[in-house]
Design a protein around this motif. Structure first.
Motif, PDB file in Angstrom:
ATOM      1  N   ARG A  60      47.953  46.568  50.428  1.00 43.65           N
ATOM      2  CA  ARG A  60      47.904  45.768  51.668  1.00 43.65           C
ATOM      3  C   ARG A  60      46.935  46.390  52.655  1.00 43.65           C
ATOM      4  N   ASN A  61      46.969  47.710  52.784  1.00 39.21           N
ATOM      5  CA  ASN A  61      46.082  48.393  53.718  1.00 39.21           C
ATOM      6  C   ASN A  61      44.624  48.262  53.314  1.00 39.21           C
ATOM      7  N   ARG A  62      44.347  48.310  52.019  1.00 37.03           N
ATOM      8  CA  ARG A  62      42.968  48.178  51.548  1.00 37.03           C
ATOM      9  C   ARG A  62      42.416  46.779  51.760  1.00 37.03           C
ATOM     10  N   GLY A 105      42.865  45.088  54.347  1.00 39.81           N
ATOM     11  CA  GLY A 105      42.477  45.027  55.754  1.00 39.81           C
ATOM     12  C   GLY A 105      43.311  44.050  56.561  1.00 39.81           C
ATOM     13  N   ASP A 106      44.559  43.890  56.208  1.00 38.01           N
ATOM     14  CA  ASP A 106      45.448  42.984  56.943  1.00 38.01           C
ATOM     15  C   ASP A 106      46.022  43.675  58.176  1.00 38.01           C
ATOM     16  N   HIS A 107      45.154  44.304  58.953  1.00 38.81           N
ATOM     17  CA  HIS A 107      45.607  45.052  60.121  1.00 38.81           C
ATOM     18  C   HIS A 107      45.594  44.146  61.348  1.00 38.81           C
ATOM     19  N   LYS A 108      46.584  44.294  62.200  1.00 43.89           N
ATOM     20  CA  LYS A 108      46.621  43.550  63.458  1.00 43.89           C
ATOM     21  C   LYS A 108      45.700  44.198  64.484  1.00 43.89           C
ATOM     22  N   LEU A 138      42.828  52.056  67.613  1.00 46.01           N
ATOM     23  CA  LEU A 138      43.893  53.062  67.561  1.00 46.01           C
ATOM     24  C   LEU A 138      43.335  54.458  67.824  1.00 46.01           C
ATOM     25  N   ARG A 169      53.958  42.222  59.127  1.00 47.21           N
ATOM     26  CA  ARG A 169      54.610  43.531  59.038  1.00 47.21           C
ATOM     27  C   ARG A 169      56.127  43.369  59.131  1.00 47.21           C
ATOM     28  N   PRO A 193      42.515  46.954  64.952  1.00 49.30           N
ATOM     29  CA  PRO A 193      41.508  47.718  64.204  1.00 49.30           C
ATOM     30  C   PRO A 193      41.714  49.227  64.358  1.00 49.30           C
ATOM     31  N   THR A 194      41.298  49.954  63.354  1.00 52.95           N
ATOM     32  CA  THR A 194      41.469  51.408  63.347  1.00 52.95           C
ATOM     33  C   THR A 194      40.734  52.066  64.504  1.00 52.95           C
ATOM     34  N   GLU A 233      51.966  48.993  49.458  1.00 46.66           N
ATOM     35  CA  GLU A 233      51.524  49.232  50.832  1.00 46.66           C
ATOM     36  C   GLU A 233      50.055  49.640  50.881  1.00 46.66           C
TER      37      GLU A 233
END
Length: 86
Positions: free
Chosen positions: A55-57, A59-62, A68, A7, A64-65, A52
């Protein structure tokens, strides 16, 4: 200062000047209308948004949803409890 994570690197990359296009000397610069300049801005903005979303699709998330969402629910519950108990 050293950037951490994808990010931060992406944010720094967005701030770097685009060196792929050669800057023209002042006498070579063509007159662009306001509409043309605005269309160029909107096209660049649209490309950034599309990148963006891609990238979100992937799943490069630090974080998990669901984590959050859990934090948000906990925050709202604590806030409601403070209001109700005060």
């Amino acid at each position: 200062m050293k950037a951490r994570g994808a990010r931060a690197e992406g944010a720094l990359a967005m701030n770097k000047p685009d060196t792929s296009e050669r800057r023209q000397a002042p006498e070579e610069v063509s007159e662009r209308s306001y509409t043309e300049a605005r269309m160029g801005w909107s096209q660049r903005r649209r490309e950034k948004i599309v990148a963006e979303i891609e990238r979100n699709r992937r799943g490069d998330h630090k974080v998990p949803t669901w984590v959050l969402a859990l934090v948000l629910v906990a925050f709202v519950a604590v806030w409601a409890a403070v209001i109700a108990l005060s």
